[in-house]
Each structure stands twice: as C-alpha cells, then as structure tokens.
Scaffold this active site. Structure first.
Site, PDB file in Angstrom:
ATOM      1  N   ARG A  16       9.880   5.180  -6.159  1.00  0.00           N
ATOM      2  CA  ARG A  16       9.274   6.330  -6.843  1.00  0.00           C
ATOM      3  C   ARG A  16      10.339   7.367  -7.198  1.00  0.00           C
ATOM      4  O   ARG A  16      10.355   7.923  -8.299  1.00  0.00           O
ATOM      5  CB  ARG A  16       8.195   6.959  -5.942  1.00  0.00           C
ATOM      6  N   ARG A  62       1.270 -12.936 -11.232  1.00  0.00           N
ATOM      7  CA  ARG A  62       0.604 -11.759 -10.682  1.00  0.00           C
ATOM      8  C   ARG A  62       0.055 -10.901 -11.818  1.00  0.00           C
ATOM      9  O   ARG A  62       0.781 -10.499 -12.723  1.00  0.00           O
ATOM     10  CB  ARG A  62       1.574 -10.960  -9.797  1.00  0.00           C
ATOM     11  N   ASP A  68       0.101  -3.501   3.909  1.00  0.00           N
ATOM     12  CA  ASP A  68       1.392  -4.128   4.207  1.00  0.00           C
ATOM     13  C   ASP A  68       1.616  -4.325   5.705  1.00  0.00           C
ATOM     14  O   ASP A  68       2.545  -5.023   6.106  1.00  0.00           O
ATOM     15  CB  ASP A  68       2.538  -3.290   3.630  1.00  0.00           C
TER      16      ASP A  68
END
Length: 419
Positions: free
Chosen positions: A31, A110, A301
């Site tokens: 980010r 994906r 995760d």
C-alpha cells in the site's frame, strides 16, 4: 535456494527462546509503495518489507514510471503476486502509457472481473488479453473519468476495495465507493484508509459508503510495522514447543494489521502475549483443551496456521469466514484437507462451517508436506517439526513471497535443516 526441491526439519530440544526480528508487513508495504508513487515525491516509506511480493511491486512501479505515453505496450509480469495484480490494475489505469499486466499461470486463474468492471464504470480503459474476467489485462492509461460512484461487493477480496481506495484521491473527481453487502476482511480496508490519512488524504466512511474527494497527498513518512502474519508462525512454534518464550521487536498493540487477531486467538492454544515497550513477548501457557469457535472473516491469512496448530494439539475447533481461501495462491481449503490428512486429521465443510476432526490423529515419524506454490502452506506446517520427529517441506523457496528470512530464522532457533 530457488532450485532446492525440499528441506527436512527437526528440532532436538523442542524449545523456542530469544528474539526474532521480523521483516516489515507486506500488506502495509505494498500500500505504501502505491501511495508513494501517486504522491509524486511527497510521501516516503521506511522499513519496507523484504518480501518478494514487495520487491515485485517496487519493480513494477519502476517499469510503469519509465514507460512512454506514446510507445509500445509495456509488459509488466508480477508472477504470483496477487496484491500487486490488484493494486496495479487500478494504478496503471491512471498512468501514462499502455500496459499488459500479467502473472503466473495460477495468477491467470484468479478472477479479477469485479475490479475491472468497477474501474471501467468510472472510465478506465481495460480489456482482457486472453480469458474474459482473468489476467492478463491490457490497460491504457489515457484515463478520462466518466463517473464518481461505483459499487463493489463486500464479500470478495478486500484488495479490490483497497485498490480503488488507493487511487481515489488521484482521480480528477474523487470517488464514492459503495460496499454492497457484508464487508469481508474489514481490517485491511481500515489499514488502507489509515495509511491514506497518514499521507494527508481526507475521507468519510458512512455506513456502506466511503467517500474520498480529489486532493493532493501531503508530506509524510509511512513507517511499515513488522508483519503480524509472519509473527503468526512464531506463535505456532511457541504453541507446539515443549517450552517457549520469544520476543518479537516492533510489533504494537495499535497495529493497522488485521492479523494482530492472532494475539487473542492464540490464548485458546496455549500462548500468552505481553505488549511491551518496543515489541511483544510470547510465552507458552497452560492449554485448557476446551472446544474453540473462530470466525476468521477478518483475518483469513491466519487460517492455515491455526488449522495446523489445532490439528496437532487435537483441540476441537470450528471455523467460519474461510470463503476467500479457495481463490488464493491455491485452493487453501483443499490443500489443508490434503496435508492434515497425512497425520490423520480432517476438515469437514458444511455450508461454510468448517469442523476439525482429530479422531484419526497419529504421529508419523516423518511428515512430507506439499506446498502447492503457496508460501503460507510452507510456513504453517514447518512448526510441526517441534511436534513430530521430522517434517519435510517441498518447494521451500515459496516463502520468499512474504518472508524470505524464514528458514534462516528457524536455523537461528536451533532447528536442524537438511536441504
């Protein structure tokens, strides 16, 4: 290390102690790099992750900045870096030039259609180079904003939402993002917004709508906290060790990372966390063995790590919030079911509720773990070398994606590694 096919692990005294210095958060780093690029020099970044995904992101941004607005289509191959694929899809839409954004064979399986649809709604020029709805993408950066409002489902990857939020302030007319339905992985969206605020960007979040007007980034330095996802594997090691006490510098109670949830979750699996000046201490504590129910919607995760710990310790555990695991680096549900089955455990699925069954548990002399080109599979199962006599992990170089020092850190903790 990339050419090595497997590594065998054992640990003589089954004790974990001392200090482990973790790399910066991959989530924060990626980010921060996008924000830095959009800020045109106003924002700097400190303690950037050494993870392969972050290196890939940095290299891709460098290629994009060197591309010509009138030249040939520039190919950017991000390999298996999912975050880079999603964040760059938005970023390149605002960049001067024409691009082909592609990745590994698995990355091309994906889905990315929902993000592309949202970007096309506001004026992005994106088309599919091969299969509809999937990378590779052709992106032309001659952006002319045609709308200020866009809607995106909240129950898909939060990276789609973060991708749009990261570019919102740089859009000529800003952005009003409507989140349709329940938001999955909310902490990652909050992380994105907090980092934007640290960079001088104002926003409003009212119920299901996030509004970011067009504005310039301020002067700022984004300090990347160590990675709580990486810390989760050390929680696993303390939980599985006969004795364990470990200091992890730099982690803080006010973390932006959703995976800080591991600190509370691991109280169920015999690890106590003490937040101190300069970091955290993990201490092995009494294990109750009581049944555990976990909703991992906001921290998916962590799922592989926790499933493995619960299976090894034979703690009755029920999970929800695992829907996104099937479209990660691999189908993580299927991968977990395969690999915990190698020591007699099962993960049953019933209408998005997952129940761990350890009735058939046994202790193999050697456990051989397939990683499915997934870094988290390798690191979730490696701590079992503290629980079983020997664990062999196939394709060990996959850890470079997020934690390149992982195997060295295990050696520093007296694990015996045979390549």
């Amino acid at each position: 290390m990339s050419d090595l096919q497997k590594v065998s692990l054992s640990h003589a005294n089954k004790t974990i102690s001392g200090t482990v210095v973790l790399t910066g958060s991959k989530s924060e780093s990626n980010r921060a790099l996008i924000i830095q690029a959009l800020s045109q020099g106003s924002v700097s970044v400190a303690n950037l992750s050494e993870a392969a995904d972050t290196v890939t992101m940095s290299e891709a941004l460098a290629i994009a900045s060197d591309s010509s607005a009138t030249g040939d289509r520039t190919k950017i191959d991000i390999g298996p870096a999912g975050t880079a694929m999603r964040f760059l899809t938005s970023f390149l839409s605002l960049s001067a030039g024409s691009f082909e954004l592609t990745g590994s064979a698995r990355m091309q399986e994906r889905p990315i259609k929902l993000l592309v649809d949202a970007l096309q709604t506001i004026g992005a020029k994106i088309s599919y180079a091969a299969k509809e709805g999937y990378p590779p993408l052709h992106i032309d950066g001659t952006f002319e904003q045609t709308a200020t409002k866009v809607s995106i489902p909240g129950d898909i990857s939060s990276q789609y939402i973060s991708s749009l939020l990261l570019i919102a302030a740089a859009l000529p007319k800003g952005l009003n993002l409507q989140i349709a339905g329940e938001l999955t992985s909310k902490p990652y969206v909050s992380m994105t917004l907090d980092m934007l605020r640290e960079s001088g960007i104002e926003y409003q979040w009212n119920e299901q709508t996030i509004s970011i007007p067009a504005q310039s980034f301020g002067a700022a330095t984004l300090y990347v906290e160590p990675d709580w996802s990486a810390a989760s594997y050390w929680y696993a090691m303390v939980a599985l060790a006969k004795e364990g006490s470990l200091f992890l510098p730099g982690l803080k109670k006010s973390s932006l990372q959703g995976d800080i949830a591991i600190a509370n979750i691991m109280t169920h699996f015999g690890v106590h966390t003490t937040f101190e000046e300069g970091g955290i201490t993990l201490q092995k504590s009494t294990l109750t063995g009581d049944p555990v129910f976990l909703d991992l919607k906001e921290c998916p995760d962590l799922a592989q790590t926790i499933v493995v710990i619960a299976a090894a310790l034979r703690i009755p555990t029920t999970f929800t919030g695992l829907e996104t695991l099937k479209i990660k680096e691999t189908d993580r549900i299927a991968a977990l079911q395969n690999e915990i089955g190698k020591f007699g455990c099962k993960l049953h699925e019933d209408n998005e509720i997952y129940t761990l069954d350890t009735e058939g548990y046994f202790a193999p002399k050697e456990l051989v773990i397939a990683t499915y080109e997934d870094h988290r599979m390798a690191m979730a199962f490696a701590p079992l070398a503290l629980h079983f006599p020997q664990v062999t992990v196939e394709e060990p170089a996959v850890v470079n994606k997020s934690y390149p020092d992982f195997w060295q850190h295990l050696q520093d903790q007296q694990f015996n590694l045979v390549w």
